[in-house]
Scaffold this active site. Structure first.
Site, PDB file in Angstrom:
ATOM      1  N   HIS A  19       6.876  39.588  16.672  1.00 43.98           N
ATOM      2  CA  HIS A  19       7.599  38.665  17.562  1.00 43.98           C
ATOM      3  C   HIS A  19       9.107  38.809  17.372  1.00 43.98           C
ATOM      4  O   HIS A  19       9.574  39.322  16.358  1.00 43.98           O
ATOM      5  CB  HIS A  19       7.195  37.208  17.289  1.00 43.98           C
ATOM      6  CG  HIS A  19       5.887  36.834  17.911  1.00 43.98           C
ATOM      7  ND1 HIS A  19       4.678  37.151  17.350  1.00 43.98           N
ATOM      8  CD2 HIS A  19       5.604  36.165  19.061  1.00 43.98           C
ATOM      9  CE1 HIS A  19       3.697  36.702  18.125  1.00 43.98           C
ATOM     10  NE2 HIS A  19       4.234  36.100  19.176  1.00 43.98           N
ATOM     11  N   LYS A  25      11.612  33.239  16.400  1.00 45.66           N
ATOM     12  CA  LYS A  25      10.368  32.482  16.249  1.00 45.66           C
ATOM     13  C   LYS A  25      10.369  31.761  14.907  1.00 45.66           C
ATOM     14  O   LYS A  25      10.691  32.346  13.872  1.00 45.66           O
ATOM     15  CB  LYS A  25       9.164  33.424  16.358  1.00 45.66           C
ATOM     16  CG  LYS A  25       7.839  32.699  16.316  1.00 45.66           C
ATOM     17  CD  LYS A  25       6.697  33.598  16.754  1.00 45.66           C
ATOM     18  CE  LYS A  25       5.349  32.931  16.559  1.00 45.66           C
ATOM     19  NZ  LYS A  25       5.211  31.673  17.297  1.00 45.66           N
TER      20      LYS A  25
HETATM   21  P1  NAP Z   1      13.228  27.851  21.994  1.00 43.56           P
HETATM   22  O1  NAP Z   1      14.000  28.811  22.849  1.00 43.56           O
HETATM   23  O2  NAP Z   1      13.777  27.480  20.648  1.00 43.56           O
HETATM   24  O3  NAP Z   1      12.983  26.550  22.880  1.00 43.56           O
HETATM   25  C1  NAP Z   1      12.596  25.302  22.390  1.00 43.56           C
HETATM   26  C2  NAP Z   1      13.459  24.258  23.093  1.00 43.56           C
HETATM   27  O4  NAP Z   1      12.957  22.946  22.772  1.00 43.56           O
HETATM   28  C3  NAP Z   1      14.927  24.308  22.617  1.00 43.56           C
HETATM   29  O5  NAP Z   1      15.790  24.106  23.711  1.00 43.56           O
HETATM   30  C4  NAP Z   1      14.946  23.155  21.612  1.00 43.56           C
HETATM   31  O6  NAP Z   1      16.245  22.644  21.393  1.00 43.56           O
HETATM   32  C5  NAP Z   1      14.055  22.168  22.301  1.00 43.56           C
HETATM   33  N1  NAP Z   1      13.587  21.091  21.426  1.00 43.56           N
HETATM   34  C6  NAP Z   1      13.499  21.072  20.072  1.00 43.56           C
HETATM   35  N2  NAP Z   1      13.010  19.883  19.658  1.00 43.56           N
HETATM   36  C7  NAP Z   1      12.794  19.144  20.771  1.00 43.56           C
HETATM   37  C8  NAP Z   1      12.311  17.826  21.013  1.00 43.56           C
HETATM   38  N3  NAP Z   1      11.959  17.017  20.003  1.00 43.56           N
HETATM   39  N4  NAP Z   1      12.219  17.379  22.283  1.00 43.56           N
HETATM   40  C9  NAP Z   1      12.578  18.171  23.312  1.00 43.56           C
HETATM   41  N5  NAP Z   1      13.042  19.437  23.161  1.00 43.56           N
HETATM   42  C10 NAP Z   1      13.146  19.917  21.905  1.00 43.56           C
HETATM   43  O7  NAP Z   1      11.756  28.407  21.726  1.00 43.56           O
HETATM   44  P2  NAP Z   1      10.816  29.264  22.713  1.00 43.56           P
HETATM   45  O8  NAP Z   1      10.960  30.718  22.402  1.00 43.56           O
HETATM   46  O9  NAP Z   1      10.996  28.777  24.113  1.00 43.56           O
HETATM   47  O10 NAP Z   1       9.392  28.841  22.156  1.00 43.56           O
HETATM   48  C11 NAP Z   1       8.976  27.484  22.159  1.00 43.56           C
HETATM   49  C12 NAP Z   1       7.595  27.369  21.541  1.00 43.56           C
HETATM   50  O11 NAP Z   1       6.655  27.993  22.394  1.00 43.56           O
HETATM   51  C13 NAP Z   1       7.438  28.043  20.168  1.00 43.56           C
HETATM   52  O12 NAP Z   1       6.591  27.257  19.352  1.00 43.56           O
HETATM   53  C14 NAP Z   1       6.760  29.366  20.521  1.00 43.56           C
HETATM   54  O13 NAP Z   1       5.986  29.883  19.446  1.00 43.56           O
HETATM   55  C15 NAP Z   1       5.881  28.906  21.650  1.00 43.56           C
HETATM   56  N6  NAP Z   1       5.414  29.957  22.580  1.00 43.56           N
HETATM   57  C16 NAP Z   1       4.144  29.836  23.023  1.00 43.56           C
HETATM   58  C17 NAP Z   1       3.659  30.719  23.953  1.00 43.56           C
HETATM   59  C18 NAP Z   1       2.251  30.529  24.467  1.00 43.56           C
HETATM   60  O14 NAP Z   1       1.792  31.334  25.292  1.00 43.56           O
HETATM   61  N7  NAP Z   1       1.554  29.493  24.031  1.00 43.56           N
HETATM   62  C19 NAP Z   1       4.462  31.748  24.421  1.00 43.56           C
HETATM   63  C20 NAP Z   1       5.762  31.847  23.946  1.00 43.56           C
HETATM   64  C21 NAP Z   1       6.244  30.937  23.028  1.00 43.56           C
HETATM   65  P3  NAP Z   1      17.045  23.218  20.103  1.00 43.56           P
HETATM   66  O15 NAP Z   1      17.137  24.690  20.276  1.00 43.56           O
HETATM   67  O16 NAP Z   1      18.358  22.536  20.180  1.00 43.56           O
HETATM   68  O17 NAP Z   1      16.240  22.825  18.901  1.00 43.56           O
END
Ligand code: NAP
Length: 254
Positions: free
Chosen positions: A143, A147
Site C-alpha cells: 500500500h 496508510k
Molecule cells: P485519508 O486520506 O487520511 O482520509 C481520511 C479523512 O478522514 C481525512 O480527511 C481525515 O482528516 C478525516 N478524518 C479523520 N478523523 C475523522 C473524524 N473523526 N471524523 C471525520 N473525518 C475524519 O485516508 P484514505 O486514504 O482516504 O483512507 C481512509 C480509510 O479508508 C483508511 O482506513 C483506508 O485503509 C480505507 N480504505 C478502504 C478501502 C476499501 O475498499 N474498503 C479502500 C481504500 C482505503 P485528517 O487527515 O485531518 O485526519
C-alpha cells in the site's frame, strides 16, 4: 433517491466517493463531514457529524475516515437510524460485534467492506478455493505510505477466509531462525502476512501458494481509487435492504 452523507470527505477516498455519489442518478449527496471544515468540489464540508446527521437526515453515511474514529462514527449514525457503509479499515472483532449489537438495538442495517474493489473480492474467493488444494500460503500486501494500519483489512480477511478451509499449521523449516525480528512477517494461524508501505502504490496484494515443484500466485492491483467506487455505490443502494451487520462485498454479489 437514496440520501447519502460522506464522512471523511476531504480525504483521498472521501473526495472520490463524493464525486461518484454526485454523478449517480439513484443517489443524492446531502452532506459532507470531515475533521476540518472546508469545501470539496463546491460542497460545504462540516465538522460535527451528529449535527450534520440531524440536519440532513441521510439514509446512508459512507465512512472513509481513520481507524481511531470509525467506531464512534458508526455508533453515532446507528443511534440516529442512519445506515453506515464503512470502508475505513482497522475495526477489530470486538468492535464489529458491538456494531452488530447496535444494528439490532436501533433496527438499522450496516455494511462494512475491507475492500470495495470487485477484483479484490474475486482474489479472496479464488484464494479460499486454492487453499483447499495448496494449503501452504503466504500473503504480501502493498500500500501507499500514508496508510495508518497494518496489516490491511483485505490481507486479514483473506487469511481468515483461507483459515476456514485450511488446518492451521506452521510453515517453513521447523528449525528456522529469524535473525532480524519479524522478518518472516505476521503469523495468522500459520499464514505469514507481509506489509509493504511505499510511495507510488495504491492498494495491491499477492497470495502465493507453494506446492511440490510449483507455485501459484493470485495478484490484485488497485491502480486508482476509482476501482472502489462501483462497490461503494452498490453498497449505498443495497444497505437499507439488508438486516443487521453485513461484512464483505461478496455478500452483495449474485
Ligand atoms: P485519508 O486520506 O487520511 O482520509 C481520511 C479523512 O478522514 C481525512 O480527511 C481525515 O482528516 C478525516 N478524518 C479523520 N478523523 C475523522 C473524524 N473523526 N471524523 C471525520 N473525518 C475524519 O485516508 P484514505 O486514504 O482516504 O483512507 C481512509 C480509510 O479508508 C483508511 O482506513 C483506508 O485503509 C480505507 N480504505 C478502504 C478501502 C476499501 O475498499 N474498503 C479502500 C481504500 C482505503 P485528517 O487527515 O485531518 O485526519
Amino acid at each position: 433517491m437514496i440520501k447519502v452523507l460522506v464522512n471523511g470527505a476531504q480525504g483521498r477516498m472521501g473526495r472520490t466517493v463524493l464525486d461518484a455519489v454526485k454523478n449517480d442518478s439513484e443517489l443524492e449527496l446531502v452532506g459532507a463531514v470531515d475533521i476540518f471544515s472546508g469545501e470539496v468540489d463546491g460542497v460545504k464540508v462540516e465538522t460535527d457529524l451528529s449535527a450534520a446527521l440531524d440536519k440532513y437526515k441521510p439514509d446512508v453515511m459512507v465512512d472513509f475516515t481513520r481507524p481511531n474514529a470509525v467506531f464512534q462514527n458508526v455508533m453515532t449514525a446507528l443511534e440516529k437510524k442512519v445506515s453506515p457503509v464503512v470502508g475505513t479499515t482497522g475495526l477489530d472483532d470486538v468492535a464489529k460485534e458491538k456494531i452488530r449489537d447496535a444494528t439490532e438495538k436501533f433496527q438499522t442495517p450496516a455494511f462494512i467492506a475491507p475492500n470495495f474493489a470487485i477484483g479484490a473480492v474475486l482474489m479472496m474467493l479464488l484464494a479460499k478455493q486454492a487453499a483447499k488444494y495448496m494449503p501452504d500460503v503466504e500473503i504480501i500486501e502493498l500500500h501507499h505510505d500514508k496508510k495508518l494500519d497494518a496489516p490491511s483489512g483485505t490481507a486479514e480477511l483473506t487469511a481468515k477466509m483461507i483459515s476456514e478451509v485450511r488446518n492451521a499449521h506452521k510453515q517453513g523449516h521447523p528449525d528456522e531462525v529469524e535473525r532480524l525480528a519479524n522478518v518472516r512477517g505476521a503469523d495468522y494461524e500459520g499464514i505469514h502476512i507481509h506489509s509493504v508501505r511505499l510511495p507510488g502504490y495504491v492498494a495491491h496484494q499477492e497470495v502465493i501458494f507453494g506446492g511440490l515443484g510449483q507455485t501459484l500466485t493470485i495478484r490484485h492491483d488497485s491502480t486508482g481509487r476509482d476501482s472502489f467506487m462501483p462497490g461503494v455505490l452498490l453498497a449505498c443502494k443495497k444497505v437499507r435492504t439488508l438486516s443487521g451487520l453485513t461484512i464483505g462485498l461478496d455478500k452483495l454479489m449474485d
